[in-house]
Design a protein around this motif. Structure first.
Motif, PDB file in Angstrom:
ATOM      1  N   ASP A 174       0.839  -1.197   0.000  1.00 38.50           N
ATOM      2  CA  ASP A 174       0.000   0.000   0.000  1.00 38.50           C
ATOM      3  C   ASP A 174       0.874   1.247   0.000  1.00 38.50           C
ATOM      4  O   ASP A 174       1.909   1.279   0.687  1.00 38.50           O
ATOM      5  CB  ASP A 174      -0.918   0.037   1.225  1.00 38.50           C
ATOM      6  CG  ASP A 174      -2.022  -0.993   1.156  1.00 38.50           C
ATOM      7  OD1 ASP A 174      -3.140  -0.622   0.773  1.00 38.50           O
ATOM      8  OD2 ASP A 174      -1.765  -2.170   1.471  1.00 38.50           O
ATOM      9  N   LEU A 191       0.273   5.440   0.480  1.00 35.62           N
ATOM     10  CA  LEU A 191      -0.678   6.484   0.858  1.00 35.62           C
ATOM     11  C   LEU A 191       0.022   7.832   0.842  1.00 35.62           C
ATOM     12  O   LEU A 191       1.084   7.991   1.448  1.00 35.62           O
ATOM     13  CB  LEU A 191      -1.237   6.218   2.256  1.00 35.62           C
ATOM     14  CG  LEU A 191      -1.792   4.804   2.515  1.00 35.62           C
ATOM     15  CD1 LEU A 191      -2.183   4.659   3.973  1.00 35.62           C
ATOM     16  CD2 LEU A 191      -2.970   4.524   1.606  1.00 35.62           C
ATOM     17  N   ASN A 242      -0.888  11.656   1.827  1.00 38.05           N
ATOM     18  CA  ASN A 242      -1.881  12.498   2.485  1.00 38.05           C
ATOM     19  C   ASN A 242      -1.894  13.897   1.896  1.00 38.05           C
ATOM     20  O   ASN A 242      -0.989  14.296   1.157  1.00 38.05           O
ATOM     21  CB  ASN A 242      -1.609  12.563   3.987  1.00 38.05           C
ATOM     22  CG  ASN A 242      -1.811  11.212   4.657  1.00 38.05           C
ATOM     23  OD1 ASN A 242      -2.448  10.322   4.098  1.00 38.05           O
ATOM     24  ND2 ASN A 242      -1.256  11.054   5.848  1.00 38.05           N
ATOM     25  N   GLU A 262       3.142   0.520   3.264  1.00 42.95           N
ATOM     26  CA  GLU A 262       2.933  -0.672   4.087  1.00 42.95           C
ATOM     27  C   GLU A 262       3.704  -1.844   3.507  1.00 42.95           C
ATOM     28  O   GLU A 262       3.617  -2.135   2.315  1.00 42.95           O
ATOM     29  CB  GLU A 262       1.448  -1.029   4.175  1.00 42.95           C
ATOM     30  CG  GLU A 262       1.174  -2.243   5.066  1.00 42.95           C
ATOM     31  CD  GLU A 262      -0.298  -2.468   5.314  1.00 42.95           C
ATOM     32  OE1 GLU A 262      -0.769  -3.583   5.036  1.00 42.95           O
ATOM     33  OE2 GLU A 262      -0.974  -1.516   5.774  1.00 42.95           O
ATOM     34  N   MET A 271       2.722  -0.323   8.623  1.00 38.53           N
ATOM     35  CA  MET A 271       2.695   0.973   7.959  1.00 38.53           C
ATOM     36  C   MET A 271       3.775   1.878   8.544  1.00 38.53           C
ATOM     37  O   MET A 271       3.866   2.036   9.767  1.00 38.53           O
ATOM     38  CB  MET A 271       1.325   1.631   8.131  1.00 38.53           C
ATOM     39  CG  MET A 271       1.159   2.949   7.402  1.00 38.53           C
ATOM     40  SD  MET A 271       0.958   2.759   5.633  1.00 38.53           S
ATOM     41  CE  MET A 271      -0.647   1.940   5.566  1.00 38.53           C
ATOM     42  N   GLU A 306       6.179   5.700   7.757  1.00 36.55           N
ATOM     43  CA  GLU A 306       6.324   6.892   6.933  1.00 36.55           C
ATOM     44  C   GLU A 306       7.592   6.789   6.103  1.00 36.55           C
ATOM     45  O   GLU A 306       8.633   6.311   6.577  1.00 36.55           O
ATOM     46  CB  GLU A 306       6.363   8.142   7.795  1.00 36.55           C
ATOM     47  CG  GLU A 306       6.435   9.429   6.964  1.00 36.55           C
ATOM     48  CD  GLU A 306       6.274  10.685   7.798  1.00 36.55           C
ATOM     49  OE1 GLU A 306       6.273  11.783   7.201  1.00 36.55           O
ATOM     50  OE2 GLU A 306       6.158  10.564   9.045  1.00 36.55           O
ATOM     51  N   SER A 358     -10.868  16.741   0.294  1.00 34.33           N
ATOM     52  CA  SER A 358      -9.742  16.285   1.094  1.00 34.33           C
ATOM     53  C   SER A 358      -9.120  17.527   1.724  1.00 34.33           C
ATOM     54  O   SER A 358      -8.430  18.303   1.049  1.00 34.33           O
ATOM     55  CB  SER A 358      -8.729  15.547   0.223  1.00 34.33           C
ATOM     56  OG  SER A 358      -7.593  15.185   0.979  1.00 34.33           O
ATOM     57  N   SER A 380      -5.396  13.900  -1.705  1.00 33.54           N
ATOM     58  CA  SER A 380      -4.843  12.681  -1.122  1.00 33.54           C
ATOM     59  C   SER A 380      -5.025  11.530  -2.096  1.00 33.54           C
ATOM     60  O   SER A 380      -5.935  11.525  -2.923  1.00 33.54           O
ATOM     61  CB  SER A 380      -5.517  12.355   0.218  1.00 33.54           C
ATOM     62  OG  SER A 380      -6.895  12.098   0.031  1.00 33.54           O
ATOM     63  N   ALA A 382      -4.426   7.029  -2.519  1.00 31.75           N
ATOM     64  CA  ALA A 382      -4.098   5.736  -1.920  1.00 31.75           C
ATOM     65  C   ALA A 382      -4.021   4.699  -3.027  1.00 31.75           C
ATOM     66  O   ALA A 382      -4.903   4.631  -3.882  1.00 31.75           O
ATOM     67  CB  ALA A 382      -5.149   5.331  -0.882  1.00 31.75           C
ATOM     68  N   ARG A 429      -3.523   0.579  -3.616  1.00 32.83           N
ATOM     69  CA  ARG A 429      -3.436  -0.797  -3.107  1.00 32.83           C
ATOM     70  C   ARG A 429      -2.918  -1.672  -4.242  1.00 32.83           C
ATOM     71  O   ARG A 429      -3.601  -1.896  -5.230  1.00 32.83           O
ATOM     72  CB  ARG A 429      -4.814  -1.271  -2.631  1.00 32.83           C
ATOM     73  CG  ARG A 429      -4.968  -2.787  -2.463  1.00 32.83           C
ATOM     74  CD  ARG A 429      -4.111  -3.361  -1.359  1.00 32.83           C
ATOM     75  NE  ARG A 429      -4.422  -2.783  -0.084  1.00 32.83           N
ATOM     76  CZ  ARG A 429      -5.435  -3.219   0.694  1.00 32.83           C
ATOM     77  NH1 ARG A 429      -6.232  -4.166   0.291  1.00 32.83           N
ATOM     78  NH2 ARG A 429      -5.639  -2.661   1.853  1.00 32.83           N
ATOM     79  N   THR A 472      -9.003  -2.853   6.391  1.00 31.73           N
ATOM     80  CA  THR A 472      -8.300  -2.832   5.121  1.00 31.73           C
ATOM     81  C   THR A 472      -6.986  -3.601   5.234  1.00 31.73           C
ATOM     82  O   THR A 472      -6.211  -3.392   6.175  1.00 31.73           O
ATOM     83  CB  THR A 472      -8.006  -1.377   4.697  1.00 31.73           C
ATOM     84  OG1 THR A 472      -9.236  -0.688   4.538  1.00 31.73           O
ATOM     85  CG2 THR A 472      -7.216  -1.334   3.396  1.00 31.73           C
TER      86      THR A 472
END
Length: 215
Positions: free
Chosen positions: A24, A26, A28, A36, A41, A43, A94, A99, A101, A103, A145
Motif C-alpha cells: 500500500d 498512501l 496524504n 505498508e 505501515m 512513513e 480532502s 490525497s 491511496a 493498493r 483494510t
C-alpha cells in the motif's frame, strides 16, 4: 505490471511502486507519504509530494484510465490494468490538499490448505467453513483494510465444484475467481446524464452462489 504510464506523474513514489514488498502507498493532503510492508505501515522519511503535483497526477491518471475527476466529481476510484486499486480525493473534499491511496495487486493466490499452514485458519475452523460452503450457508467475511478478506473469499471459492454458478457483485472489481460458470456485476459510476448506481442485487439469478464485496 509496468507502472510506466502513471510513474511520470508520481515520480517521488516510483521506488515504492516498483518495490514488490510494498502493498500500500498512501499520500496524504500534507504531502507526507506512508507505505505498508508485511502489514506494517511506516512513513517514507524524506519523501513528499506537493499538492500541485498530486492534483495534476490524479487528473492525468483519471484521463488515461478513461475517467474524469474535477471539482464537481472530486473522488476517483479506479482499477489499474494489473488489478491494483487507486483512490484519490481532490481538495477541498480532502481537507488540506489532494490525497491518494494505491493498493497494489498481489498475484499470489492461497488455497485453504495454505491458509491453514500460515495460521489464518485452524483445521477445525476450516472444517466448519467447508461445511458451510457445502450446505450453501451465508458467510460474512469482515475486517480492516488489508486484513485478507479477499484472500479468504478466493480460497473458500475453491471449495465448491465446477457445477456451481457464482455471481460476484462489486463496487470496484477486486475479486479474482477462476470458475467456469461465473457472472460478474459492477456498480455503474456516475456519467453525464446517468446517476451512479449501487452494485445490483442478484434478482433474476436463481441457484447461484452470491458474493458481494465492499470496502
Amino acid at each position: 505490471m509496468s507502472w510506466d504510464f502513471i510513474i511520470p506523474f508520481l515520480k517521488p513514489i516510483e521506488p515504492f511502486l516498483r518495490d514488490p514488498e510494498v502493498t500500500d502507498i498512501l499520500v496524504n493532503g500534507s504531502g507526507r507519504v506512508f507505505v505498508e510492508r508485511a502489514g506494517v505501515m511506516t512513513e517514507a522519511a524524506g519523501v513528499t509530494v506537493s499538492n500541485k503535483s498530486l492534483s495534476v497526477a490524479v487528473r492525468n491518471i483519471a484521463r488515461i484510465l478513461g475517467d474524469d475527476v474535477n471539482e464537481e466529481t472530486p473522488i476517483l476510484e479506479a482499477r489499474l490494468p494489473d488489478g491494483s486499486r487507486l483512490a484519490a480525493v481532490l481538495e477541498p473534499c480532502s481537507v488540506g490538499g489532494t490525497s491518494i491511496a494505491i493498493r497494489k495487486f498481489q498475484n499470489r493466490r492461497y488455497d485453504v490448505r495454505e491458509l491453514v499452514r500460515v495460521g489464518t485458519f485452524t483445521p477445525p475452523v476450516l472444517d466448519l467453513l467447508a461445511g458451510a460452503v457445502t450446505k450453501g450457508d451465508n458467510i460474512l467475511i469482515s475486517g480492516r483494510t488489508g486484513a485478507g478478506k479477499t484472500t479468504v473469499l478466493n480460497a473458500l471459492a475453491g471449495l465448491f465444484g465446477e457445477h456451481e454458478r457464482a455471481v460476484v457483485i462489486e463496487d470496484t472489481p477486486e475479486i479474482e475467481m477462476h470458475l467456469p460458470n461465473l457472472v460478474r456485476l459492477e456498480a455503474r459510476r456516475a456519467q453525464p446524464g446517468l446517476p451512479r448506481s449501487s452494485a445490483p442485487e442478484c434478482y433474476g439469478f436463481p441457484r447461484s452462489r452470491r458474493y458481494r464485496l465492499g470496502d
